[in-house]
Every structure is written in structure tokens, then in C-alpha cells.
Design a protein around this motif. Sequence first.
Motif, mmCIF file in Angstrom:
data_model
loop_
_atom_site.group_PDB
_atom_site.id
_atom_site.type_symbol
_atom_site.label_atom_id
_atom_site.label_comp_id
_atom_site.label_asym_id
_atom_site.label_seq_id
_atom_site.Cartn_x
_atom_site.Cartn_y
_atom_site.Cartn_z
ATOM 1 N N TYR A 1 -1.452 -7.151 -0.141
ATOM 2 C CA TYR A 1 -2.433 -7.743 -0.875
ATOM 3 C C TYR A 1 -2.480 -9.099 -0.178
ATOM 4 O O TYR A 1 -1.790 -10.006 -0.329
ATOM 5 N N LEU A 2 -4.238 -9.599 -0.299
ATOM 6 C CA LEU A 2 -4.660 -10.802 0.348
ATOM 7 C C LEU A 2 -5.808 -11.224 -0.524
ATOM 8 O O LEU A 2 -6.682 -10.411 -0.985
ATOM 9 N N GLN A 3 -5.383 -11.972 -1.736
ATOM 10 C CA GLN A 3 -6.707 -13.043 -2.064
ATOM 11 C C GLN A 3 -7.269 -14.097 -1.741
ATOM 12 O O GLN A 3 -6.347 -14.571 -1.410
ATOM 13 N N MET A 4 -8.132 -13.771 -1.306
ATOM 14 C CA MET A 4 -9.354 -14.870 -0.282
ATOM 15 C C MET A 4 -10.272 -15.210 -1.025
ATOM 16 O O MET A 4 -11.321 -14.941 -1.640
ATOM 17 N N ASN A 5 -9.866 -16.823 -1.933
ATOM 18 C CA ASN A 5 -10.850 -17.182 -2.710
ATOM 19 C C ASN A 5 -11.197 -18.397 -1.763
ATOM 20 O O ASN A 5 -10.795 -18.984 -0.652
ATOM 21 N N SER A 6 -12.315 -19.044 -2.567
ATOM 22 C CA SER A 6 -13.157 -20.113 -1.733
ATOM 23 C C SER A 6 -13.467 -19.798 0.320
ATOM 24 O O SER A 6 -12.888 -20.340 0.804
ATOM 25 N N LEU A 7 -13.704 -18.844 0.537
ATOM 26 C CA LEU A 7 -14.275 -18.264 1.577
ATOM 27 C C LEU A 7 -14.636 -18.890 3.052
ATOM 28 O O LEU A 7 -15.946 -19.730 2.074
ATOM 29 N N LYS A 8 -14.506 -19.670 3.842
ATOM 30 C CA LYS A 8 -15.779 -20.206 4.617
ATOM 31 C C LYS A 8 -16.050 -18.913 5.972
ATOM 32 O O LYS A 8 -15.363 -18.143 6.224
ATOM 33 N N PRO A 9 -16.764 -19.981 6.672
ATOM 34 C CA PRO A 9 -17.412 -19.368 7.804
ATOM 35 C C PRO A 9 -16.166 -19.145 8.752
ATOM 36 O O PRO A 9 -16.112 -18.066 9.491
ATOM 37 N N GLU A 10 -15.545 -20.359 8.651
ATOM 38 C CA GLU A 10 -13.971 -20.423 9.672
ATOM 39 C C GLU A 10 -13.129 -18.715 9.519
ATOM 40 O O GLU A 10 -12.395 -18.733 10.166
ATOM 41 N N ASP A 11 -13.005 -18.709 8.507
ATOM 42 C CA ASP A 11 -12.801 -17.215 8.182
ATOM 43 C C ASP A 11 -12.953 -16.526 8.198
ATOM 44 O O ASP A 11 -11.826 -14.834 7.653
ATOM 45 N N THR A 12 -14.040 -16.063 9.520
ATOM 46 C CA THR A 12 -13.830 -14.668 9.702
ATOM 47 C C THR A 12 -13.344 -14.581 10.698
ATOM 48 O O THR A 12 -13.403 -15.267 11.726
ATOM 49 N N ALA A 13 -13.285 -13.422 10.719
ATOM 50 C CA ALA A 13 -11.949 -12.613 11.717
ATOM 51 C C ALA A 13 -12.071 -11.393 11.450
ATOM 52 O O ALA A 13 -12.390 -11.243 10.346
ATOM 53 N N VAL A 14 -11.346 -10.617 12.292
ATOM 54 C CA VAL A 14 -10.974 -9.058 11.843
ATOM 55 C C VAL A 14 -9.275 -9.676 11.137
ATOM 56 O O VAL A 14 -8.870 -10.342 11.674
ATOM 57 N N TYR A 15 -8.711 -8.741 9.635
ATOM 58 C CA TYR A 15 -7.504 -9.404 9.206
ATOM 59 C C TYR A 15 -6.682 -8.034 9.676
ATOM 60 O O TYR A 15 -7.133 -6.639 9.473
ATOM 61 N N TYR A 16 -5.588 -8.010 10.223
ATOM 62 C CA TYR A 16 -4.736 -6.880 10.594
ATOM 63 C C TYR A 16 -3.222 -7.646 9.821
ATOM 64 O O TYR A 16 -3.269 -8.185 9.395
ATOM 65 N N CYS A 17 -3.021 -5.894 9.175
ATOM 66 C CA CYS A 17 -1.811 -5.850 7.926
ATOM 67 C C CYS A 17 -0.823 -6.212 9.517
ATOM 68 O O CYS A 17 -0.815 -5.219 10.262
ATOM 69 N N HIS A 18 0.311 -6.582 8.879
ATOM 70 C CA HIS A 18 1.461 -6.469 9.816
ATOM 71 C C HIS A 18 3.017 -6.135 8.725
ATOM 72 O O HIS A 18 3.438 -6.446 7.356
ATOM 73 N N GLY A 19 3.223 -5.414 9.410
ATOM 74 C CA GLY A 19 4.648 -4.730 8.782
ATOM 75 C C GLY A 19 5.925 -5.010 9.835
ATOM 76 O O GLY A 19 6.174 -4.660 10.909
ATOM 77 N N ASP A 20 6.942 -5.593 9.279
ATOM 78 C CA ASP A 20 7.834 -6.424 10.422
ATOM 79 C C ASP A 20 9.581 -5.639 9.860
ATOM 80 O O ASP A 20 9.540 -6.405 8.010
ATOM 81 N N ARG A 21 10.334 -4.972 10.671
ATOM 82 C CA ARG A 21 11.752 -5.099 9.880
ATOM 83 C C ARG A 21 11.196 -4.009 9.265
ATOM 84 O O ARG A 21 11.855 -3.506 7.955
ATOM 85 N N VAL A 22 10.431 -3.230 9.736
ATOM 86 C CA VAL A 22 10.562 -1.528 8.744
ATOM 87 C C VAL A 22 12.510 -0.496 9.132
ATOM 88 O O VAL A 22 11.958 -0.267 9.823
ATOM 89 N N ARG A 23 12.437 -0.409 8.173
ATOM 90 C CA ARG A 23 13.211 -0.184 8.106
ATOM 91 C C ARG A 23 13.305 2.240 7.988
ATOM 92 O O ARG A 23 12.755 2.309 7.139
#
Length: 120
Positions: free
Chosen positions: A79-101
Motif C-alpha cells: 500500500y501507499l498512503q499519500m497525504n498532503s498531495l501536491k500538484p507535482e505528485d501528479t504521475a503514473v504510479y507503478y508497483c514494483h516487485g523485486d526478487r520475486v522468488r
Amino acid sequence: QVQLVESGGGLVQAGGSLRLSCAASGRFFSINVMGWYRQAPGKQRELVARITSGGSTNYADSVKGRFTISRDNAKNTVYLQMNSLKPEDTAVYYCHGDRVRTYSGLLERWGQGTLVTVSS
């Protein structure tokens, strides 16, 4: 196959909050590190936050104190809880999994992305 599916993006006014979720599914044993990256128009993809299976976290300086990453290992969800958001937070957010066994060894996986738009 291992898939990461994000949800929770949308449009929010500056100062508002959003919570992103990313659920991992498929045939795997564990995911060592799960994280969130973002890519704004015309910019490179950048790390927002990541968390290990043991709970250690890292944050980009730009989001420290405003965003909180967490994970539920039993649900293979981050999860990503995002508070006090700013216009510069505008983006496409991607989830990433590293070292998936997996049976095939260690893999890296990306979600399809979810758009976060912060209006001023």
C-alpha cells in the motif's frame, strides 16, 4: 506467471489524500522488496518508496513525511498512503516487485500503472 495489479489512483485536490494498493498474484513463494515508482509526463521513472519483507522502508526525499508505504505479506499486497498531495505528485504510479522468488528463480515484475492527478 506473476502479476502485480494496482488500484486506487484518481483525481484529488491539492492537500488531499489517496491510498494506492498493489496485489501480487500467480505462482511465487515470496517477494523480497515491493515498491512504488512514478513517472510524470516528460520525466524519468523515479522511486517513491519501497519496503522489504521485513518491513524496512526507503522514501524519496520529496515524499518523506507525506507518504507511507506498508505491506501485508499474508495478502501479498503493498500500500501507499499519500497525504498532503501536491500538484507535482501528479504521475503514473507503478508497483514494483523485486526478487520475486519462483520455481524459475528470482524475477522482477512491474504493474501496469495507475494515474494520480493532483489539481491545484
